[in-house]
Design an enzyme around this catalytic site. Sequence first.
Site, short mmCIF file in Angstrom:
data_model
loop_
_atom_site.label_atom_id
_atom_site.label_comp_id
_atom_site.label_asym_id
_atom_site.label_seq_id
_atom_site.Cartn_x
_atom_site.Cartn_y
_atom_site.Cartn_z
N GLU A 114 0.86 -1.26 -0.06
CA GLU A 114 0.09 -0.07 0.05
C GLU A 114 0.89 1.07 0.22
O GLU A 114 1.80 1.16 0.75
CB GLU A 114 -0.87 0.09 1.16
CG GLU A 114 -1.68 1.25 1.57
CD GLU A 114 -1.25 2.46 2.24
OE1 GLU A 114 -1.83 3.24 2.34
OE2 GLU A 114 -0.02 2.07 2.85
N ARG A 160 -5.76 5.53 -1.85
CA ARG A 160 -4.46 4.97 -1.70
C ARG A 160 -4.32 3.72 -2.71
O ARG A 160 -5.37 3.33 -3.05
CB ARG A 160 -4.22 4.23 -0.46
CG ARG A 160 -4.17 5.23 1.14
CD ARG A 160 -2.83 5.87 0.76
NE ARG A 160 -2.70 6.88 2.09
CZ ARG A 160 -3.05 8.18 2.20
NH1 ARG A 160 -3.72 8.70 1.06
NH2 ARG A 160 -2.75 9.04 3.13
#
Length: 307
Positions: A114, A160
């Site tokens: 991430e 994200r």
Amino acid sequence: MRVAALFSGCGGLDLGFEKAGYEIVWANDYDKYAVQTYNLNMKTHAICADINSLDLNEIPQHDVLIGGFPCQPFSMMGQEKGFNDTRGTLFFRVMEIVDNQKTRGFPPKVIVLENVRNLLTHDNGKTFFRIKGELNERGYKVYAKLLNSADYGVPQTRNRVFIVCFHDQEIEYEFPSVIPLEKTLQDILEQEVDEKYFLSEKIKKTILSDGSGNYFAKSETDLSIARPLTATMAKMHRACQDNYVTQNGRLRRLTPRECARLQGFSDTFKFNVSDAQAYKQFGNAVTVDVAYAIAKSIREKVDFNND
């Protein structure tokens, strides 16, 4: 479904996988306060250490490797140095862990990473091209997509990049479908709030200003969907950057518990650190609901019992 977790912070990504039925067998972060919070809540305690100092042979065998590697080198809020920043090179430490596991005979079946949205476009896309290339060279099929936390049940606009990689080249993966948002920021607010969170008349003028000089942005309060939480919320930025709400006719900042809720942490999640550290931890966290949705979608594609 054994998971090794890197850059765990206070545990947002890890908790999402745990809720989906995975077992966290090893975790690490270098921030002692984040590890303190993590170890207060998670079944497996994280190791507090610089990832570069770890003996990779001590990381146990795992099916899934997860981690939100440091985003500052790629963030629009930073200087966007990318791999020229030493924090940016930590991606290659992740690759060393994958290589070590492969040498020992058990490469991870899945890798989940991430980072900030700017990772996809940083250096005209060259940074992500390099990342994808490194993963491809190690035999992984790579999927990447920008996901917004508000699309997975929490009232926070938080975009994200999630990179999901499979060692099995035959897998065709789709990111989890959007979930209708049923809550607003007002729905997660605490009703009894300490006086320290309310703004004085003096500071309120600065908070509500729209900026000056080369920087101008309209200040808004009482949003239904919160702005992205940041690690520096303790500094109290202007209302065009941070979240402020009106309660009993007075303006206040969000409490740490409200920030936890905006990242998908339940009220059973405990933290015994200062407000400044709590704001930092929840501002840096991966939204639990997004992590949970991804973890579930991976389980639908991978047979973890077929070793």
